[in-house]
Design a protein around this motif. Structure first.
Motif, short mmCIF file in Angstrom:
data_model
loop_
_atom_site.label_atom_id
_atom_site.label_comp_id
_atom_site.label_asym_id
_atom_site.label_seq_id
_atom_site.Cartn_x
_atom_site.Cartn_y
_atom_site.Cartn_z
N ARG A 189 -49.75 68.01 -58.49
CA ARG A 189 -49.23 69.38 -58.43
C ARG A 189 -48.81 69.78 -57.01
O ARG A 189 -47.98 70.66 -56.84
N THR A 190 -49.38 69.11 -55.95
CA THR A 190 -49.16 69.58 -54.58
C THR A 190 -47.69 69.58 -54.16
O THR A 190 -47.30 70.39 -53.35
N SER A 191 -46.88 68.67 -54.75
CA SER A 191 -45.48 68.62 -54.32
C SER A 191 -44.65 69.71 -54.97
O SER A 191 -43.57 70.04 -54.49
N ILE A 192 -45.08 70.21 -56.11
CA ILE A 192 -44.20 71.10 -56.86
C ILE A 192 -44.71 72.52 -56.95
O ILE A 192 -44.00 73.40 -57.38
N ASN A 193 -45.96 72.78 -56.52
CA ASN A 193 -46.51 74.10 -56.82
C ASN A 193 -45.79 75.22 -56.07
O ASN A 193 -45.55 76.28 -56.62
N ARG A 194 -45.41 74.97 -54.82
CA ARG A 194 -44.82 76.04 -54.04
C ARG A 194 -43.53 76.55 -54.67
O ARG A 194 -43.36 77.76 -54.89
N SER A 195 -42.61 75.64 -54.99
CA SER A 195 -41.33 76.08 -55.56
C SER A 195 -41.54 76.65 -56.95
O SER A 195 -40.87 77.62 -57.34
#
Lengths: 171, 392, 456
Positions: free
Chosen positions: C105-111
């Motif tokens: 999840r760390t790569s996609i959570n922000r966007s």
């Protein structure tokens, strides 16, 4: 902090190892600045577990009470109105708003507590010791307020032996 | 490093056999004297369904984690497998129960001569041949998949080959798809059709969530018992914490589905639907609230802090209460429709039958545990489960 | 922390910490590309179309819409539910996947979280405009007024007000708290004075000290714990709008979990649609890898299957109930005048996501992109089918009617797309799209090549 010493590591594993060495020499590390949360660091520095969860609980409890009793007050005391054959004191109907209020107050209580506790906020004047600590540097700070000059030399040698880089004295 | 093997000691054997004997005796007492055969049959159905479902949750636990490629669960995987070994036994018992007259005794719709208009409309689905076909398909499907999943999991112990790991994942996916459909339909068949006029689309998922919370609680209790006996040394506080989070989370999830179903029926206030809760609230108001307190209020308040999820001193009493709570949940699903408000009760038959089934369930689980090492030490993710920290 | 060697790495290209910072900040630096300008022009054009539609609705009135006495809810509420659904992926990823310890999840959570916030804005717009007098929108909040009248706490529409408001406010702080350390990174890397001053203000004085980090982690976890039930509650309450009624096709107890699942389903589809383009356009393919896309497609299989089971359950129980109105409502859906919408929904939501079982399909980016669009369309039609087909033929055949959208309604919908993409394109330029600090925490455990140290 007027008189202090900084040094850095390039890797979190070296940092943890180095910190253990430094602390075993009896030198107190004031703070460590890192680009991301390094697990186990809080134990090395000797921090207690954060008690922020208590504030979230208080916020949630307050939200539950306010949410529930406000609705109950409106519908039973202040302005009772019959809607769709529901009783005035319609507990299942009050649940959604009660829940949302609980979550809202809990979340905001804990975030504000966190910001205040951490001295964070718009216009905060925290000192930024090294601009690369948000990139790839792991910086350690050692306060030298009560240290004499020869003691400082000693600290520097310990740091060097512990593999720390870029040891600088700032007065 | 192979984990310690489990052996069932004599004392436990005797205790479990005595428990089973108590069950048999109270069933006989229920049938021949006292409360009557119908109440005994309803109890038999309740406990049979309950422990069969606990077994299925064991299998669900393994398969869901296998598919999501989680690592920590491997430390307690063998316990879940042991629970799942009850599936074929519970399945056979249930089938025997239905065939030997349980179906006619408890299910109104089997009485084909006296069906009203609504129930006549349902006969294309609610008829005995089709009912037995479905029951057989579910029970056979679960038992066969449980057998192969267990077998593959043990084969993984031999040399940890990638082949078996992948096969376990495929079998898990197959089981999950099958279970997603069968758990819903079987709950309509075996439980919802007791109140044959009534219907609720959420019913299947509601029952599943109830069994899920109970299954996790049972897993925690079994883990505790094994640790007390001196086994499962590889399990650390982090694993217990994770199980505690599950118990906490799934209890909230159960409450969510309970509320969704109750609130929608209460709000719309359609007589055909509200009659269900009206009856339960009128004749079973005690059980109605006990159920809510044990299944939601207790775990929610008791497991809120981090420390309570990490220590057995709080976790075990809560787990026991949750297991009892969901037993009462099933009681509320079954009793009003079968024996009704006046004739039902809570006494020797209820307690005795439950003790008997618990003994049988524990015995089957322990015997399965004794057959293999207590941890899948060659599972590719087993090492991960020994080295991690829970940060919440 | 030990990680099994058979797991696929989450970050590719043997990155170092400083490379990560550089790569992720790259899209914010320099002048925007031509594509960005084209994108923002199109978005603003759509936004202007929407502004015209708002003007028409407010100036001429709600009569410019295609609603009639039988069908009082149609296009607007469909869009409302659809946008709320899309707003479910972000918080689901950050909260529930965090609790389930899914590290991808760390790569996609922000966007995804940014997308959530924008989608809730788009959603909230529709009930407000449906009131006709958008300036009186504040009537929905309980406040002491001269009529000494409160709002109706028995109404699911009011629960919606609380749910959506809470969801927006909590998602906002959850997103911002996570963003603070990354804003500090932007601040420390900024070259120009103005830029530095702005980000210094926004970074709230983050220093990265160990005390700040421990509290940051605690607060993130507790917010995740609070947000997880909140995500479930929002679409549950949206489903109550329908399910508390006695209208056949609306009143069914499965709605709450089924709506939640559908929301996560459509939310993930939208995240896939956006990220498959964004990872290419912003050169983030080493951070948002095929593993991330694959993991998301698996969530789509799961939630899509739950939705499928719910469709079948509803249909079966409608028959099983023996209630003729229920039975008619469902037959009318499948074979009535709106059958085409029903079968679009069935195909897009039940059949296409099942294609993801095939590994070849879920690793082919183009196919995943196309299927994600299908899911978006299918989920829009799901809401349309639920709302319009349940209403258009009620108990009195004399009042049966059909519904057709007008150009004003289309304009409102296109306008929200304009808002969505405009804000998303601005977000890309203003903030790092990947959580820099979080991705650094998984780097050591999950990279394809051991990191080389650059000692300077």
């Amino acid at each position: 902090m007027n008189k202090y010493l900084t040094a850095y590591y390039n890797d979190e594993e070296d940092l943890l190892e180095g910190l253990n060495k430094i602390q075993s020499e009896g030198i107190k590390v004031t703070d460590v600045l890192t680009p991301f949360p390094v697990h186990g660091l809080d134990k090395v520095i000797g921090l207690r577990r954060s008690r922020l969860s208590v504030i979230a609980f208080i916020g949630g409890a307050l939200g539950t009470l306010i949410g529930f009793f406000f609705q109950a007050w409106v519908f039973t005391v202040d302005y009772p109105l019959a809607f769709g054959g529901k009783p005035f004191f319609a507990v299942p109907s009050f649940m959604p708003v009660t829940f949302e209020m609980a979550v809202l107050l809990a979340a905001y209580a804990i975030v504000f507590a966190y910001l205040i506790h951490n001295n964070l906020g718009p216009g905060s004047k925290n000192i930024i010791y090294d601009e690369r600590i948000t990139d790839d540097r792991f910086l350690i700070l050692i306060s030298l307020e009560d240290k004499a000059d020869d003691q400082i030399k000693e600290v520097e040698t310990v740091l060097e032996n512990a593999g720390a880089l870029g040891i600088t004295l700032k007065v | 490093m192979e984990a310690k093997r489990f052996t069932l000691n004599k004392k436990t054997w005797i205790i479990l056999l005595v428990m089973i004997a108590i069950g048999v005796v109270s069933l006989l007492y229920g049938a021949l004297a006292g409360p009557g055969i119908k109440r005994m049959a309803a109890n038999l159905l309740l406990n049979n369904y309950y422990f069969l479902s606990l077994g299925l949750i064991g299998l669900f636990f393994i398969t869901a984690h296998a598919v999501s490629e989680s690592g920590w669960h491997t430390s307690v995987q063998r316990i879940a497998e042991a629970m799942s070994s009850f599936i074929p036994i519970g399945g056979v018992l249930l089938l025997v129960f239905f065939l030997s007259g349980g179906l006619h005794l408890l299910y109104e719709w089997t009485n084909t001569e006296q069906l009203d208009e609504v129930l006549q409309g349902k006969t294309p689905y609610l008829n005995e041949p089709f009912f037995y076909i479905r029951t057989l398909v579910f029970l056979a499907g679960w038992s066969i998949l449980a057998y192969f999943i267990r077998k593959t999991s043990l084969q993984l112990d031999i040399d940890g080959e990638r082949k078996y790991f992948n096969r376990l994942r495929v079998l898990s996916a197959v089981f999950l798809v099958f279970y997603a459909l069968s758990s819903v339909i079987s709950s309509w068949d075996w439980l919802m059709s007791i109140d044959a006029h009534w219907y609720s689309t959420l019913y299947g998922w509601y029952v599943f969530s109830s069994m899920l919370a109970a299954g996790i609680a049972m897993l925690i209790i079994l883990l505790y018992v094994l640790m007390k006996m001196g086994y499962m040394e590889h399990v650390n506080t982090e694993h217990i914490h994770d199980l505690g989070i599950y118990l906490f989370g799934f209890s909230i999830f159960w409450a969510y589905l309970w509320f969704s179903q109750y609130m929608l029926i209460w709000y719309a206030n359609i007589p055909e639907e509200t009659v269900y809760f009206y009856d339960r609230h009128l004749h079973f108001s005690g059980v109605f609230y006990i159920n809510l307190i044990l299944c939601f209020v207790v775990p929610f308040l008791a497991l809120m802090t981090r420390n309570s999820k990490r220590s057995f001193t709080i976790l075990i009493p809560v787990s026991v209460l949750v297991v009892i709570g969901h037993w009462f949940d099933l009681y509320l699903l079954i009793m009003p429709g079968t024996i009704g408000g006046e004739a039902s009760g809570f006494g020797l038959v209820e307690i005795g039958t439950t003790i008997g089934f618990l003994g049988l369930f524990a015995l089957v689980s322990f015997l399965t545990l004794a057959k293999a090492p207590l941890a899948p030490y060659k599972h590719p993710f087993y090492k991960e489960s020994l080295d991690y920290h829970t940060h919440y | 922390m030990y990680v099994s060697p058979i797991r696929e790495p989450l970050v590719r290209g043997g990155k170092t910490y400083s490379q990560i910072t550089k790569d992720i900040l790259a899209p914010m630096a320099g002048r925007p590309s031509v594509y960005w300008y084209i994108g923002i022009s199109l978005s603003v054009a759509a936004l202007l179309f929407g502004a015209w539609a708002i003007y028409m609705t407010v100036y001429v009135g709600i009569g410019t819409w295609g609603l009639n006495k039988t069908i009082g809810w149609a296009w607007d509420i469909t869009n409302f539910v659809w946008w709320v659904g899309i707003g479910h992926a972000g918080t689901f990823i950050s909260a529930i996947l965090l609790l389930f310890r899914q590290r991808w999840r760390t790569s996609i959570n922000r966007s995804a979280e940014a997308m959530t916030l924008i989608a809730i804005m788009c959603a909230g717009f529709f009930p407000l405009i449906h009131m006709g007098r958008i300036l009186l929108g504040f009537f929905i909040f309980p406040y002491p007024n001269t009529r000494s009248l409160w709002v109706n706490f028995n109404s699911p529409l009011l629960w919606d007000v609380f749910a959506i408001t809470t969801y927006f406010l909590v998602s906002l702080i959850f997103w911002y708290v996570g963003l603070i350390p990354d804003i500090a990174t932007v601040r420390d890397k900024a070259k120009s004075k103005i830029r530095k001053a702005i980000y210094k203000f926004l970074s709230f004085g983050w220093t990265g000290s160990v005390r700040q980090w421990t509290r940051h982690e605690t607060v993130s976890l507790i917010l995740a714990g609070l947000a997880a039930p909140l995500v479930l509650s929002v679409h549950t309450i949206v489903s109550f709008d329908f399910a508390t009624s006695v209208i056949p096709g609306w009143h069914t107890t499965i709605f709450p979990p089924y709506f939640v699942s559908g929301a996560v389903f459509s939310g993930f589809a939208m995240v896939l649609t956006l990220l498959i383009v964004a990872r290419k356009a912003l050169n983030l393919e080493e951070y948002i890898t095929k593993i991330h896309i694959e993991s998301m497609t698996k969530v789509i299989i799961l939630t899509g299957s739950i939705v499928g089971i719910a469709y079948i359950t509803e249909f079966f129980i409608a028959w099983y109930s023996g209630v003729e109105y229920e039975q008619y409502a469902f037959l009318n859906r499948a074979f009535g005048p709106y059958a085409w919408a029903y079968w679009i929904m069935m195909t897009c939501n039940v059949i296409t996501p099942q294609l993801f079982w095939i590994k070849k399909i879920r690793t082919n980016m183009l196919v995943v992109f196309i299927i994600s669009i299908f899911v978006n369309i299918g989920m829009w039609f799901e809401r349309f089918v639920i709302i319009v087909t349940s209403l258009h033929r009620d108990y009195l055949p004399s009042s049966w009617a059909m519904y057709k959208p007008t150009i004003t309604e289309v304009g409102l919908y296109v306008g929200t797309f304009g808002l969505f993409f405009t804000l998303f394109l601005l977000f890309i330029r203003a903030f790092p799209v990947v959580a820099i600090a979080e991705i650094k925490t998984v780097l050591k455990a999950s990279t394809d090549k051991p990191m080389q140290q650059d000692h300077e």
